[in-house]
Design a protein around this motif. Structure first.
Motif, short mmCIF file in Angstrom:
data_model
loop_
_atom_site.label_atom_id
_atom_site.label_comp_id
_atom_site.label_asym_id
_atom_site.label_seq_id
_atom_site.Cartn_x
_atom_site.Cartn_y
_atom_site.Cartn_z
N ASN A 32 0.85 -1.19 0.00
CA ASN A 32 0.00 0.00 0.00
C ASN A 32 0.88 1.24 0.00
O ASN A 32 1.83 1.33 0.77
N SER B 277 1.62 5.09 0.77
CA SER B 277 1.23 6.15 1.69
C SER B 277 1.49 7.51 1.07
O SER B 277 0.66 8.41 1.18
N SER B 278 2.64 7.66 0.45
CA SER B 278 2.99 8.88 -0.30
C SER B 278 3.90 8.47 -1.44
O SER B 278 4.00 7.28 -1.76
N GLU C 204 3.66 0.70 2.73
CA GLU C 204 3.41 -0.27 3.79
C GLU C 204 3.28 -1.63 3.12
O GLU C 204 2.47 -1.82 2.21
#
Length: 177
Positions: A40, A42-43, A48
């Motif tokens: 995933n 995040s930025s 993650e």
């Protein structure tokens, strides 16, 4: 030593990969391991990766919360999964130390042969001999107790008579019964 050095140089000349063979295998194993993990974003640089546990990866800082990337200077399985999820090239995140060019440069300089010991010594060195150091037995009786190191503390005893801890035992106890 000279023979091993030359053998490693000759072996490295045959390598055709960008990374050393063992490191290349480790990279392929990491790619295969991280293939099924959930990644995933995040930025732009923070990811993650959810494997057995959740790990935070920063591609810009070259860090992972498992700390393997920082310790080994080689991307861990979680970092490889994040790099591939970002459609990046894992080779860009690997230190130059692991490349075949770096290995070849380490073994590129040959070791010069060393002459035999049996050959004649140069003039003026025939009488030169290394002698053992002068030692002398210190005066007095040898110590029976060792000298304690700086951080070492005395052992704490427990008196079997009064039950208190300290530096006394049953024989030297002054407590009233």
């Amino acid at each position: 030593m000279m023979v091993k050095y030359a053998a490693r140089r000759r072996a490295a000349e045959k390598w055709t990969t960008y990374l050393c063979p063992k490191v290349e295998k480790q990279l392929q194993k990491s790619i295969e391991t991280g293939r099924h993990w959930d990644v995933n974003r995040s930025s732009d640089n923070l990811f993650e990766v959810q494997a057995e546990y959740s790990f935070a990866i920063d591609l810009h800082q070259h860090t992972c919360s498992c700390r393997q990337w920082q310790i080994k200077c080689f991307p861990c399985d979680h970092a490889i999964a994040a790099i591939l999820a970002d459609h990046g090239d894992p080779y860009e995140y690997i230190e130059p130390y692991f490349t075949t060019d770096y290995y070849r440069s380490c073994y590129g300089i040959p070791i010069a042969p060393v002459p035999d010991i049996e050959k004649e010594a140069p003039e003026g060195l025939e009488d030169f001999r290394v002698k053992p150091p002068l030692t002398r037995k210190p005066p007095g009786r040898p110590r029976t107790k060792r000298i304690k190191s700086r951080g070492e503390e005395k052992k704490c005893y427990k008196c079997s008579r009064c039950g208190q801890g300290g530096q006394h035992n049953r024989r030297t106890c002054n407590a009233q019964i």
